[in-house]
Design an enzyme around this catalytic site. Structure first.
Site, short mmCIF file in Angstrom:
data_model
loop_
_atom_site.label_atom_id
_atom_site.label_comp_id
_atom_site.label_asym_id
_atom_site.label_seq_id
_atom_site.Cartn_x
_atom_site.Cartn_y
_atom_site.Cartn_z
CE1 TYR A 55 -16.75 -14.69 44.76
CE2 TYR A 55 -14.77 -13.70 45.65
CZ TYR A 55 -15.43 -14.33 44.62
OH TYR A 55 -14.74 -14.61 43.47
CE LYS A 80 -13.47 -11.34 41.32
NZ LYS A 80 -13.51 -11.92 42.68
CG HIS A 113 -18.19 -12.02 39.56
ND1 HIS A 113 -18.36 -11.96 40.92
CD2 HIS A 113 -17.48 -13.14 39.34
CE1 HIS A 113 -17.78 -13.00 41.49
NE2 HIS A 113 -17.24 -13.73 40.55
P1 NAD Z 1 -8.24 -22.35 44.45
O1 NAD Z 1 -7.73 -23.04 43.25
O2 NAD Z 1 -7.50 -21.20 45.02
O3 NAD Z 1 -8.46 -23.49 45.50
C1 NAD Z 1 -8.73 -23.23 46.83
C2 NAD Z 1 -8.72 -24.57 47.56
O4 NAD Z 1 -7.50 -25.25 47.34
C3 NAD Z 1 -8.84 -24.38 49.06
O5 NAD Z 1 -10.18 -24.31 49.47
C4 NAD Z 1 -8.14 -25.61 49.57
O6 NAD Z 1 -9.03 -26.68 49.58
C5 NAD Z 1 -7.08 -25.85 48.54
N1 NAD Z 1 -5.76 -25.30 48.90
C6 NAD Z 1 -5.41 -24.00 49.07
N2 NAD Z 1 -4.12 -23.90 49.40
C7 NAD Z 1 -3.62 -25.15 49.44
C8 NAD Z 1 -2.35 -25.67 49.70
N3 NAD Z 1 -1.31 -24.90 50.00
N4 NAD Z 1 -2.20 -27.03 49.65
C9 NAD Z 1 -3.24 -27.83 49.34
N5 NAD Z 1 -4.48 -27.39 49.07
C10 NAD Z 1 -4.66 -26.05 49.11
O7 NAD Z 1 -9.78 -21.93 44.12
P2 NAD Z 1 -10.70 -20.69 44.37
O8 NAD Z 1 -10.75 -20.28 45.79
O9 NAD Z 1 -11.99 -21.01 43.74
O10 NAD Z 1 -10.01 -19.54 43.52
C11 NAD Z 1 -9.14 -18.57 44.11
C12 NAD Z 1 -9.80 -17.22 44.14
O11 NAD Z 1 -10.21 -16.83 42.84
C13 NAD Z 1 -11.12 -17.18 44.93
O12 NAD Z 1 -10.93 -17.19 46.31
C14 NAD Z 1 -11.74 -15.92 44.39
O13 NAD Z 1 -11.13 -14.79 44.98
C15 NAD Z 1 -11.37 -16.04 42.92
N6 NAD Z 1 -12.44 -16.67 42.12
C16 NAD Z 1 -13.04 -15.93 41.16
C17 NAD Z 1 -14.04 -16.49 40.39
C18 NAD Z 1 -14.67 -15.65 39.33
O14 NAD Z 1 -15.73 -16.06 38.83
N7 NAD Z 1 -14.11 -14.53 38.96
C19 NAD Z 1 -14.44 -17.81 40.57
C20 NAD Z 1 -13.81 -18.55 41.55
C21 NAD Z 1 -12.80 -17.99 42.30
#
Ligand code: NAD
Length: 280
Positions: A55, A80, A113
């Site tokens: 990230y 990760k 990861h």
């Molecule tokens: P998420 O499902 O948390 O979606 C985030 C998006 O949802 C935001 O950018 C915004 O557009 C919207 N959102 C957030 N809060 C909201 C609300 N209250 N109302 C309306 N819309 C809202 O997706 P993400 O960020 O991809 O996943 C969460 C976390 O998981 C990441 O930040 C990261 O830390 C982790 N992650 C890990 C992997 C992995 O490969 N291990 C992959 C993706 C994400």
């Protein structure tokens, strides 16, 4: 620090201290704003932060932690291991470099990861995490994005079961097969993309919005409450101040069994939004 923050439940995690069930994810958070938004999350009451080497924002996260004044033992920090460092010595060095960027002596949770089956080094990476735990650089160890075959293989090869498995999981992609395996083996399930990453109409789905109206809650809170009701650890991301607050407050929303069942019914065979871990 205010004491009026929502009380976030914590789940027992093998190897370390309990993991707060709702944390703050920082995927795609620009390094330039990572310190500011993480500081806001901490001020809001989040005590669990999920970052990763890839990230590019570990330094900002670390700065916010250092400046928060919150005692280290009250914080739960995950980072990760990226795909380019699965070789044993590389993995050890990568963890040390992450700790350096975070300004921490240890992380609470370190994850491989992605398995990257085509690269074929995930067992070696897992052995490195076991060594890192023995050295005290990481409290708990787990994996992310492991197909069931590779998950079984690392357990078979080492006898060490990951404490947690972080996978794409949301109402349109519920991962029932992996969740059953986790339950059988005592692995916690952690959901990434819990809100569907904004890639679908999940937050406008009538089943979700009807429940939201019934509770005077937001659709995002309903979806997060569904994760919590299933005993899943979840790490929603937002850089919008009001949503950072809104998402944490989901811990105060309890769904009825019927409401949980109505969201259970939204699972889709083609609901995956991200990369299939088996394809890499
Ligand atoms: P998420 O499902 O948390 O979606 C985030 C998006 O949802 C935001 O950018 C915004 O557009 C919207 N959102 C957030 N809060 C909201 C609300 N209250 N109302 C309306 N819309 C809202 O997706 P993400 O960020 O991809 O996943 C969460 C976390 O998981 C990441 O930040 C990261 O830390 C982790 N992650 C890990 C992997 C992995 O490969 N291990 C992959 C993706 C994400």
């Amino acid at each position: 620090m205010s004491t009026s923050h929502p009380v976030v439940p914590a789940l027992d995690l093998r190897g370390g201290r309990p993991i707060p069930q709702l944390g703050y994810g920082v995927f795609k958070v620009d390094p330039d704003i990572a310190a500011d938004v993480t500081a806001q999350a901490l001020a809001t009451g989040y005590r669990h932060i999920d970052t990763a080497k890839i990230y590019g924002n570990e330094e900002g996260v670390g700065r916010a932690i250092a400046e928060s004044g919150i005692p280290r033992e009250q914080l739960f920090v995950t980072t990760k291991l990226w795909d380019d460092a699965h070789a044993f010595d590389d993995a050890i060095a990568a963890c040390e470099a992450s700790l350096e960027r975070l300004g921490l002596d240890y992380v609470d949770l370190y994850l491989v990861h992605w398995a990257v089956p085509s690269q074929g080094q995930y067992v070696e990476a897992w052995k490195a995490l076991i060594a890192l735990q023995e050295r005290g650089l990481v409290r708990s160890i787990g994996v992310s994005n492991f197909p069931k075959e590779q998950l079984a293989e690392i357990i078979e090869a080492t006898g060490v079961v990951p404490a947690i498995h972080q996978i794409e999981l949301h109402p349109y992609f519920q991962q029932r097969e992996l969740r059953a395996i986790h339950e059988d083996k005592g692995i916690l399930t952690e959901s990434w993309g819990p809100l569907g990453q904004g890639k679908s109409d999940l937050l406008e789905n009538p089943a979700v919005t009807a429940i939201a109206e019934a509770h005077s809650a937001s659709p995002a809170q309903v979806v997060l409450a569904w994760h919590l009701a299933h005993g899943i650890v979840t790490i929603p991301k937002s850089v919008t101040p009001s949503r950072i607050v809104e998402n944490l407050a989901a811990v105060e929303l309890t769904l009825t069994a019927d409401e949980v069942a109505a969201i259970d019914a939204l699972d889709r065979a083609d609901g995956r939004g991200g990369t299939d871990p088996a394809s890499r």
